[in-house]
Motif scaffolding. Structure first.
Motif, PDB file in Angstrom:
ATOM      1  N   VAL A   1     -49.872 -46.083   6.226  1.00 24.42           N
ATOM      2  CA  VAL A   1     -50.212 -45.683   4.850  1.00 24.42           C
ATOM      3  C   VAL A   1     -50.441 -44.165   4.806  1.00 24.42           C
ATOM      4  N   ASP A   2     -50.301 -43.592   3.614  1.00 24.59           N
ATOM      5  CA  ASP A   2     -50.598 -42.159   3.462  1.00 24.59           C
ATOM      6  C   ASP A   2     -52.087 -41.981   3.177  1.00 24.59           C
ATOM      7  N   LYS A   3     -52.883 -42.294   4.175  1.00 24.06           N
ATOM      8  CA  LYS A   3     -54.329 -42.110   4.055  1.00 24.06           C
ATOM      9  C   LYS A   3     -54.773 -41.313   5.276  1.00 24.06           C
ATOM     10  N   TYR A   4     -55.677 -40.366   5.027  1.00 25.18           N
ATOM     11  CA  TYR A   4     -56.065 -39.448   6.085  1.00 25.18           C
ATOM     12  C   TYR A   4     -57.584 -39.403   6.205  1.00 25.18           C
ATOM     13  N   GLY A   5     -58.007 -38.934   7.366  1.00 23.76           N
ATOM     14  CA  GLY A   5     -59.442 -38.782   7.574  1.00 23.76           C
ATOM     15  C   GLY A   5     -59.726 -37.535   8.378  1.00 23.76           C
ATOM     16  N   SER A   6     -60.991 -37.122   8.367  1.00 23.18           N
ATOM     17  CA  SER A   6     -61.371 -35.952   9.163  1.00 23.18           C
ATOM     18  C   SER A   6     -62.788 -36.098   9.688  1.00 23.18           C
ATOM     19  N   TRP A   7     -63.038 -35.392  10.776  1.00 22.76           N
ATOM     20  CA  TRP A   7     -64.326 -35.499  11.489  1.00 22.76           C
ATOM     21  C   TRP A   7     -64.640 -34.135  12.055  1.00 22.76           C
ATOM     22  N   GLU A   8     -65.804 -33.630  11.675  1.00 18.44           N
ATOM     23  CA  GLU A   8     -66.232 -32.315  12.162  1.00 18.44           C
ATOM     24  C   GLU A   8     -67.446 -32.503  13.072  1.00 18.44           C
ATOM     25  N   VAL A   9     -67.395 -31.861  14.214  1.00 26.71           N
ATOM     26  CA  VAL A   9     -68.516 -31.908  15.167  1.00 26.71           C
ATOM     27  C   VAL A   9     -69.011 -30.492  15.371  1.00 26.71           C
ATOM     28  N   VAL A  10     -70.297 -30.294  15.210  1.00 30.00           N
ATOM     29  CA  VAL A  10     -70.833 -28.949  15.439  1.00 30.00           C
ATOM     30  C   VAL A  10     -72.275 -29.055  15.918  1.00 30.00           C
ATOM     31  N   ARG A  11     -72.650 -28.111  16.759  1.00 30.63           N
ATOM     32  CA  ARG A  11     -74.041 -28.067  17.180  1.00 30.63           C
ATOM     33  C   ARG A  11     -74.694 -26.829  16.573  1.00 30.63           C
ATOM     34  N   ALA A  12     -75.815 -27.047  15.909  1.00 21.96           N
ATOM     35  CA  ALA A  12     -76.551 -25.955  15.267  1.00 21.96           C
ATOM     36  C   ALA A  12     -77.845 -25.777  16.058  1.00 21.96           C
ATOM     37  N   PRO A  13     -77.886 -24.836  17.002  1.00 16.48           N
ATOM     38  CA  PRO A  13     -78.963 -24.817  18.008  1.00 16.48           C
ATOM     39  C   PRO A  13     -80.377 -24.675  17.445  1.00 16.48           C
ATOM     40  N   GLU A  14     -80.497 -24.027  16.284  1.00 18.62           N
ATOM     41  CA  GLU A  14     -81.849 -23.831  15.743  1.00 18.62           C
ATOM     42  C   GLU A  14     -82.180 -24.797  14.597  1.00 18.62           C
ATOM     43  N   LEU A  15     -81.318 -25.771  14.389  1.00 20.34           N
ATOM     44  CA  LEU A  15     -81.567 -26.737  13.312  1.00 20.34           C
ATOM     45  C   LEU A  15     -82.560 -27.798  13.794  1.00 20.34           C
ATOM     46  N   ILE A  16     -83.695 -27.875  13.125  1.00 17.67           N
ATOM     47  CA  ILE A  16     -84.700 -28.880  13.491  1.00 17.67           C
ATOM     48  C   ILE A  16     -84.238 -30.247  12.975  1.00 17.67           C
ATOM     49  N   VAL A  17     -84.180 -31.210  13.884  1.00 23.64           N
ATOM     50  CA  VAL A  17     -83.819 -32.575  13.501  1.00 23.64           C
ATOM     51  C   VAL A  17     -84.989 -33.487  13.876  1.00 23.64           C
ATOM     52  N   ASN A  18     -85.704 -33.966  12.892  1.00 24.80           N
ATOM     53  CA  ASN A  18     -86.794 -34.916  13.177  1.00 24.80           C
ATOM     54  C   ASN A  18     -86.163 -36.254  13.535  1.00 24.80           C
ATOM     55  N   THR A  19     -86.549 -36.786  14.685  1.00 27.55           N
ATOM     56  CA  THR A  19     -85.844 -37.969  15.173  1.00 27.55           C
ATOM     57  C   THR A  19     -86.728 -38.806  16.100  1.00 27.55           C
ATOM     58  N   ASP A  20     -86.413 -40.085  16.169  1.00 25.86           N
ATOM     59  CA  ASP A  20     -87.042 -40.943  17.188  1.00 25.86           C
ATOM     60  C   ASP A  20     -86.143 -41.050  18.407  1.00 25.86           C
ATOM     61  N   TYR A  21     -84.917 -40.568  18.301  1.00 25.13           N
ATOM     62  CA  TYR A  21     -83.928 -40.779  19.375  1.00 25.13           C
ATOM     63  C   TYR A  21     -83.283 -39.441  19.724  1.00 25.13           C
ATOM     64  N   TYR A  22     -81.967 -39.338  19.522  1.00 26.27           N
ATOM     65  CA  TYR A  22     -81.275 -38.099  19.852  1.00 26.27           C
ATOM     66  C   TYR A  22     -81.455 -37.046  18.757  1.00 26.27           C
ATOM     67  N   GLY A  23     -81.288 -35.774  19.156  1.00 26.88           N
ATOM     68  CA  GLY A  23     -81.474 -34.669  18.214  1.00 26.88           C
ATOM     69  C   GLY A  23     -80.216 -34.330  17.443  1.00 26.88           C
ATOM     70  N   GLY A  24     -79.625 -35.311  16.841  1.00 28.97           N
ATOM     71  CA  GLY A  24     -78.417 -35.078  16.038  1.00 28.97           C
ATOM     72  C   GLY A  24     -78.278 -36.195  15.031  1.00 28.97           C
ATOM     73  N   ASP A  25     -77.432 -35.988  14.052  1.00 27.13           N
ATOM     74  CA  ASP A  25     -77.259 -37.021  13.031  1.00 27.13           C
ATOM     75  C   ASP A  25     -75.787 -37.082  12.606  1.00 27.13           C
ATOM     76  N   GLU A  26     -75.443 -38.150  11.915  1.00 24.24           N
ATOM     77  CA  GLU A  26     -74.068 -38.356  11.461  1.00 24.24           C
ATOM     78  C   GLU A  26     -74.114 -38.816  10.010  1.00 24.24           C
ATOM     79  N   TRP A  27     -73.149 -38.394   9.205  1.00 21.20           N
ATOM     80  CA  TRP A  27     -72.993 -38.958   7.867  1.00 21.20           C
ATOM     81  C   TRP A  27     -71.514 -39.092   7.549  1.00 21.20           C
ATOM     82  N   VAL A  28     -71.233 -40.055   6.684  1.00 24.16           N
ATOM     83  CA  VAL A  28     -69.846 -40.466   6.442  1.00 24.16           C
ATOM     84  C   VAL A  28     -69.630 -40.629   4.948  1.00 24.16           C
ATOM     85  N   GLU A  29     -68.465 -40.194   4.489  1.00 24.89           N
ATOM     86  CA  GLU A  29     -68.137 -40.292   3.058  1.00 24.89           C
ATOM     87  C   GLU A  29     -66.756 -40.947   2.931  1.00 24.89           C
TER      88      GLU A  29
END
Ligand SMILES: NC(=O)c1ccc[n+]([C@@H]2O[C@H](COP(=O)([O-])OP(=O)(O)OC[C@H]3O[C@@H](n4cnc5c(N)ncnc54)[C@H](O)[C@@H]3O)[C@@H](O)[C@H]2O)c1
Length: 362
Positions: free
Chosen positions: A237-265
């Motif tokens: 099908v003519d359907k596409y997707g994209s995924w960006e990965v980046v580390r922002a070293p000074e970005l505070i991530v409040n977490t119970d687990y790993y210091g990163g997050d994911e979101w999907v649209e």
């Protein structure tokens, strides 16, 4: 199954950091109980067995496979050991749940699929995003036609400075960053397998991939794969997707687990659906949001603790054994997710578009 309770007896092979979340599945599991733990480190084997309430512990996993109280195994070891431990487990007649990423190559995945058929036992790869309720809710909304025909998917992965959560132990970090034991740049192959699992879950299979990845991705220093941008075409099908990965070293991530997050649209013909959080809770928004008909609806009535996706996945494993159904991901689906991740790595290294079919060995 053993004893009056008739629960599935489960053994862990590998009792490192992630076993702590897998153990949650056996605290109040109506169909399974943890009976044994094996870890090559004797201190870890004993400590974790006691902590998780397992009666026995071993340092040689083959002894756990000879233990008749063990009906089923969760394989929780570094990636280069996924193949031998899974084959040994299936050949010992144990139902087997294997942590992601499935394997290091298509050939290894094929060996697991063949061993599953030969054993007649249940095999699945465990990838916890598929057990994370906001993704399950989003999938159901897409299937129910809430956004119309889905057209495109966009994934964002941001690493930052985790506050309040886990610190990855140095040995766990070291084997991931060694290509021999980790299998590929962690952001794309190890963590990336979550993305290459959730994309087909929400939008269907992928045909070919193009990736731009940090220029040292093929090296052994700075071997992370981040930053990267990956794009793809869905199968047929003519359907596409994209995924960006980046580390922002000074970005505070409040977490119970790993210091990163994911979101999907996911954009559909008449609506846009967002899962706003996963491993952490960077945005502190409703976990699922739908923009449609000129307004935004927020959905909050669901389990959002990422750790609980491990409990849900573990319980599904023992229920599947008891009720005889195939849980996610079966061997073929897990292999597709693997080929997607391998294609992204290959594309990033070779600077060209890579079809998943190129990764097949035969
Ligand atoms: N979100 C997730 O789903 C998630 C998160 C973390 C890890 N994982 C996966 O879980 C697996 C383990 O990761 P981890 O973070 O717990 O790693 P870890 O390094 O913390 O733990 C691995 C454990 O395996 C043990 N081990 C090594 N060789 C062994 C052998 N031959 N027999 C028995 N035990 C052996 C080690 O001593 C160690 O305790 C990997 O597949 C990883 O990708 C998944």
């Amino acid at each position: 199954m053993h004893g009056a309770t008739e629960k599935v007896g489960v053994g862990f092979i590998g009792a490192g950091q992630i076993s702590e979340l897998h153990a949650r599945a056996y605290r109040d599991n109506p169909t399974g109980r943890l009976v044994a733990v094996a870890d090559i480190d004797p201190r870890v084997a004993e400590e974790k067995a006691k902590l998780y309430g397992a009666e026995r512990w071993y340092t040689d996993y083959r002894e756990l496979l000879e233990d008749e109280s063990v009906d089923a195994v969760e394989v929780l070891v570094p990636h280069h050991l996924h193949l031998p431990v899974t084959l040994d487990s299936l050949r010992a007649g144990k139902h087997t749940s294997l942590q992601k990423p499935m394997a290091l190559s298509a050939d290894e995945a094929d060996q697991m699929i063949a061993a599953t058929s030969a054993s007649g036992k249940l095999f699945r790869v465990f990838e916890n995003f598929r057990s994370y309720e906001p993704f399950i809710v989003a999938k159901k909304m897409i299937d129910d036609g809430e956004i119309g025909e889905p057209l495109a998917i966009r994934v964002k992965v941001t690493g930052g400075r985790g506050v309040g959560g886990w610190i990855q132990p140095p040995p766990a970090r070291a084997w991931r960053r060694d290509p021999e034991t980790g299998g590929g740049p962690p952001a794309i192959f190890d963590h990336g397998y979550h993305i290459t699992s959730i994309v087909p879950f929400l939008m269907g299979h992928v045909e070919k991939v193009h990736a731009m990845m940090n220029s040292d991705a093929a090296g052994t220093t700075g071997f992370s794969g981040s930053p990267a941008v990956v794009s793809w075409k869905h199968e047929g099908v003519d359907k596409y997707g994209s995924w960006e990965v980046v580390r922002a070293p000074e970005l505070i991530v409040n977490t119970d687990y790993y210091g990163g997050d994911e979101w999907v649209e996911v954009t559909g013909e008449r609506g846009v659906l967002m899962v706003t959080r996963c491993s952490a809770n960077l945005y502190n928004e409703a976990p699922v949001m739908l923009a449609r008909d000129g307004k935004v609806q927020r959905f909050t009535n669901m389990e959002t603790d990422w750790g609980e996706s491990f409990a849900a996945g573990g319980k599904e494993f023992t229920r599947a054994i008891t009720e005889d159904f195939q849980p996610d991901l079966d061997g073929e689906e897990a292999k597709h997710c693997l080929l997607f991740a391998l294609a992204a790595v290959k594309s990033g290294i070779e600077h060209r578009e890579v079809a998943l079919s190129e990764l097949e060995t035969s």
